[in-house]
Design a protein around this motif. Structure first.
Motif, PDB file in Angstrom:
ATOM      1  N   ASN A  54      53.932  36.127  30.499  1.00 37.72           N
ATOM      2  CA  ASN A  54      53.188  36.876  31.509  1.00 37.72           C
ATOM      3  C   ASN A  54      51.795  37.205  30.979  1.00 37.72           C
ATOM      4  O   ASN A  54      51.388  36.721  29.936  1.00 37.72           O
ATOM      5  N   THR A  87      50.703  44.629  34.111  1.00 35.52           N
ATOM      6  CA  THR A  87      51.177  43.303  33.750  1.00 35.52           C
ATOM      7  C   THR A  87      51.354  42.483  35.019  1.00 35.52           C
ATOM      8  O   THR A  87      51.452  43.030  36.118  1.00 35.52           O
ATOM      9  N   GLY A  88      51.390  41.165  34.847  1.00 37.78           N
ATOM     10  CA  GLY A  88      51.610  40.279  35.976  1.00 37.78           C
ATOM     11  C   GLY A  88      52.079  38.925  35.507  1.00 37.78           C
ATOM     12  O   GLY A  88      51.853  38.538  34.355  1.00 37.78           O
ATOM     13  N   ALA A  89      52.739  38.207  36.380  1.00 35.27           N
ATOM     14  CA  ALA A  89      53.280  36.896  36.041  1.00 35.27           C
ATOM     15  C   ALA A  89      52.190  35.865  35.825  1.00 35.27           C
ATOM     16  O   ALA A  89      52.363  34.907  35.071  1.00 35.27           O
ATOM     17  N   ASN A  90      51.034  36.050  36.483  1.00 30.79           N
ATOM     18  CA  ASN A  90      49.922  35.118  36.356  1.00 30.79           C
ATOM     19  C   ASN A  90      48.620  35.911  36.454  1.00 30.79           C
ATOM     20  O   ASN A  90      48.630  37.137  36.647  1.00 30.79           O
ATOM     21  N   GLN A 116      46.268  36.011  38.751  1.00 29.12           N
ATOM     22  CA  GLN A 116      46.053  36.650  40.051  1.00 29.12           C
ATOM     23  C   GLN A 116      46.869  37.941  40.167  1.00 29.12           C
ATOM     24  O   GLN A 116      46.362  38.967  40.621  1.00 29.12           O
ATOM     25  N   ASP A 117      48.120  37.887  39.738  1.00 33.79           N
ATOM     26  CA  ASP A 117      48.980  39.074  39.821  1.00 33.79           C
ATOM     27  C   ASP A 117      48.478  40.204  38.933  1.00 33.79           C
ATOM     28  O   ASP A 117      48.458  41.368  39.338  1.00 33.79           O
ATOM     29  N   VAL A 118      48.082  39.867  37.706  1.00 31.87           N
ATOM     30  CA  VAL A 118      47.643  40.930  36.793  1.00 31.87           C
ATOM     31  C   VAL A 118      46.310  41.514  37.241  1.00 31.87           C
ATOM     32  O   VAL A 118      46.080  42.716  37.093  1.00 31.87           O
ATOM     33  N   GLU A 119      45.426  40.697  37.808  1.00 31.47           N
ATOM     34  CA  GLU A 119      44.167  41.225  38.315  1.00 31.47           C
ATOM     35  C   GLU A 119      44.401  42.199  39.466  1.00 31.47           C
ATOM     36  O   GLU A 119      43.784  43.270  39.527  1.00 31.47           O
ATOM     37  N   GLN A 120      45.290  41.863  40.370  1.00 31.93           N
ATOM     38  CA  GLN A 120      45.617  42.775  41.470  1.00 31.93           C
ATOM     39  C   GLN A 120      46.285  44.041  40.943  1.00 31.93           C
ATOM     40  O   GLN A 120      45.964  45.151  41.370  1.00 31.93           O
ATOM     41  N   ALA A 121      47.189  43.872  39.992  1.00 34.81           N
ATOM     42  CA  ALA A 121      47.906  45.026  39.441  1.00 34.81           C
ATOM     43  C   ALA A 121      46.962  45.978  38.706  1.00 34.81           C
ATOM     44  O   ALA A 121      47.098  47.199  38.822  1.00 34.81           O
ATOM     45  N   GLU A 155      44.920  48.061  41.174  1.00 33.32           N
ATOM     46  CA  GLU A 155      45.740  49.152  41.711  1.00 33.32           C
ATOM     47  C   GLU A 155      45.953  50.237  40.653  1.00 33.32           C
ATOM     48  O   GLU A 155      45.929  51.433  40.967  1.00 33.32           O
TER      49      GLU A 155
END
Length: 70
Positions: free
Chosen positions: A13, A27-30, A32-37, A40
């Motif tokens: 991740n 944290t994020g799987a990729n 894009q996910d971590v940037e959004q997380a 927030e």
């Protein structure tokens, strides 16, 4: 505000943190996910500081890439 964010690839991740906001992590799987997380997480962190009557730290960190000869 515009905060510097450090994103690191971990095993399986990605993780991110904000040097100017201690404890603000995500944290994020990729990517894009971590940037959004982390977006927030920053909003949540700043909202929490304001609700508690605490000062919001200024964005002071500077990010720069440095090339070196291999």
């Amino acid at each position: 505000m515009r905060y510097a964010v450090v994103i690191e690839q971990a095993e399986g991740n990605y993780s991110a943190y904000v040097p100017d906001l201690p404890g603000c992590v995500a944290t994020g799987a990729n990517l894009q996910d971590v940037e959004q997380a982390i977006r927030e997480a920053i909003e949540f962190h700043v909202d929490g500081l304001l609700e508690d009557g605490l000062p919001v730290p200024p964005a002071l960190s500077v990010v720069e890439y440095v090339e070196v000869a291999a």
